[in-house]
Motif scaffolding. Structure first.
Motif, short mmCIF file in Angstrom:
data_model
loop_
_atom_site.label_atom_id
_atom_site.label_comp_id
_atom_site.label_asym_id
_atom_site.label_seq_id
_atom_site.Cartn_x
_atom_site.Cartn_y
_atom_site.Cartn_z
N PRO A 1 46.51 38.08 36.75
CA PRO A 1 45.64 36.80 35.59
C PRO A 1 44.63 36.41 36.62
N HIS B 1 43.77 40.07 33.39
CA HIS B 1 44.32 39.08 31.90
C HIS B 1 43.88 37.14 31.78
N GLN C 1 46.08 40.25 24.64
CA GLN C 1 46.84 40.83 25.86
C GLN C 1 46.35 42.54 24.88
N GLY D 1 47.43 44.99 35.49
CA GLY D 1 46.63 44.24 35.50
C GLY D 1 46.96 42.89 35.86
#
Length: 397
Positions: free
Chosen positions: A97, A83, A89, A95
């Motif tokens: 960051p 991400h 998104q 997922g």
């Protein structure tokens, strides 16, 4: 100013040093997560075949392909995505960051999760799956997975494998030219990826048929969408005072947005159409935007059709784009179907659009072929069949 200065310095460094500097910076940013609780990983499945796809999830296709694969017998599939701030998104199964992606504790947990839970892994765009560890590509991750006996395949979406110089030779309207910043950035990446494809000897999938020119031995893995969302949001064609023409410049240079803007703004100013140039709309809100259009102009430069065109076709819109004779022939050969997109290029767009609004009955007939085309080729069933041979061994069949 700190970020700007850092990026400027990194841009001046040799590539290996720039990658190392980037990895160190991400590691430092991720220190605050060291003692925090790790993001949750998906629970382990118990099916004989357990597939993971990631980490780019370009246009949501990693997740869509995982869902398609999960319809096959004895197959469970999971999508993973990195991400990034400031980017749309799309749905995924899990997922992290970017700060986590560069954090060693998460990297170890991710590697352990992948190596112990999956029988098959599809690596998108040759990007690392185990985090940003200073490597330029996924080759070390792939080696670790193969050593563990995992079946690995590669998937490419477009600019990650399309060679600009080859494209420029075959396409009159190609956006690529020597000395151009985008071309100079994509050319070495595509060459490096092509060399890795050759040396790794893994199954390769491509999302659009034009990419078979760059990877002739690849398998076409059609883009997959949920047609219902797009159909439900669509209004009847030509039901407003002026025809509404929409363009969504997701990549302005590749799509030829400058030429599209010039033509459609001119038609708008003449009162022939209402032109809407769409930016900043989240993907979940796009069905309403596309469903309110009569004509959707996709792109004029590359010679293909992809996710955006499939979504507009599913909505029963009149889709105008530069598909090209080669792609039309290839789709016809592979599927027996004609691509129901109205052909246009930078030199013909104005005449094409005015012709469509002059003969609305014929235009609507062309649009009516879109939903059936998408239902047959792009609702996920054909994508699942493309994955079947890789996922389900002959011994299992």
């Amino acid at each position: 100013m700190g970020d700007t200065t850092t990026m400027t310095i990194r841009e001046r460094l040799p590539a290996p040093l720039a990658r190392t500097a980037g990895a160190v910076r991400r590691r430092l940013r991720g220190l605050r997560y060291t003692y925090a609780q790790l993001p949750a990983f998906p629970p382990a499945a118990t099916t004989p075949v357990r597939m993971l796809v990631g980490p780019t999830n370009s246009a949501g296709q990693g997740h869509a392909w995982a869902q398609a694969a999960g319809t096959l017998p004895d197959v469970d599939a999971v999508s993973f995505a990195l991400h990034r701030k400031g980017r749309f998104q799309f749905a995924d199964d899990y997922g992290v960051p970017l700060a986590w992606f560069g954090q060693s504790r998460w990297q170890r947990a991710q590697q352990q999760h992948v190596l112990t839970n999956y029988t098959h892994v599809m690596v998108e765009s040759l990007r690392p799956l185990f985090g940003a560890r200073g490597y330029p590509d996924a080759a070390p991750d792939i080696e670790a997975m193969r050593d563990r006996g995992i079946n690995v395949a590669l998937a490419f979406h477009g600019s990650d494998i399309r060679l600009p110089s080859r494209h420029a030779k075959r396409e009159q309207w190609s956006p690529f030219m020597p000395g151009d910043e985008l071309t100079d950035r994509l050319e070495p990446q595509a060459r490096r990826h092509a060399e890795l494809v050759e040396s790794l000897g893994l199954p390769v999938f491509v999302s659009t048929v034009d990419l078979l020119e760059d990877v002739p031995d690849a398998t076409w893995l059609p883009v997959a969408i949920d047609p219902t969302r797009w159909q439900q949001a669509a209004r009847p064609l030509f039901s407003t005072d002026k025809p509404v023409v929409v363009h969504v410049p997701s990549n302005a240079k590749l799509k030829g947005t400058e030429e599209i803007d010039a033509v459609l703004t001119g038609l708008h100013e003449r009162g022939l159409v209402e032109y809407r140039r769409i930016t900043g709309v989240q993907h979940q809100d796009m069905p309403a935007v596309i469903g309110a259009a009569d004509i959707v102009v996709d792109q004029l430069r590359i010679g293909l059709y992809g996710v955006a065109a499939a979504e507009a076709l599913a909505a029963g819109r009149i889709v105008v784009s530069y598909v090209g004779d080669a792609v039309r022939r290839r789709v016809r050969s592979l599927t027996g179907r004609e691509v129901p997109i109205v052909e246009a290029d930078p030199g013909t767009l104005g005449d094409v659009v005015t012709g469509l609004i002059a003969d609305r009955e014929a235009a609507a007939e062309r649009a009516a072929a879109g939903p059936g085309f998408v239902a047959e080729l792009h609702d996920g069933r054909r994508s699942a069949e493309a994955l079947r041979t890789w996922l389900i061994s002959k011994e299992t069949l």
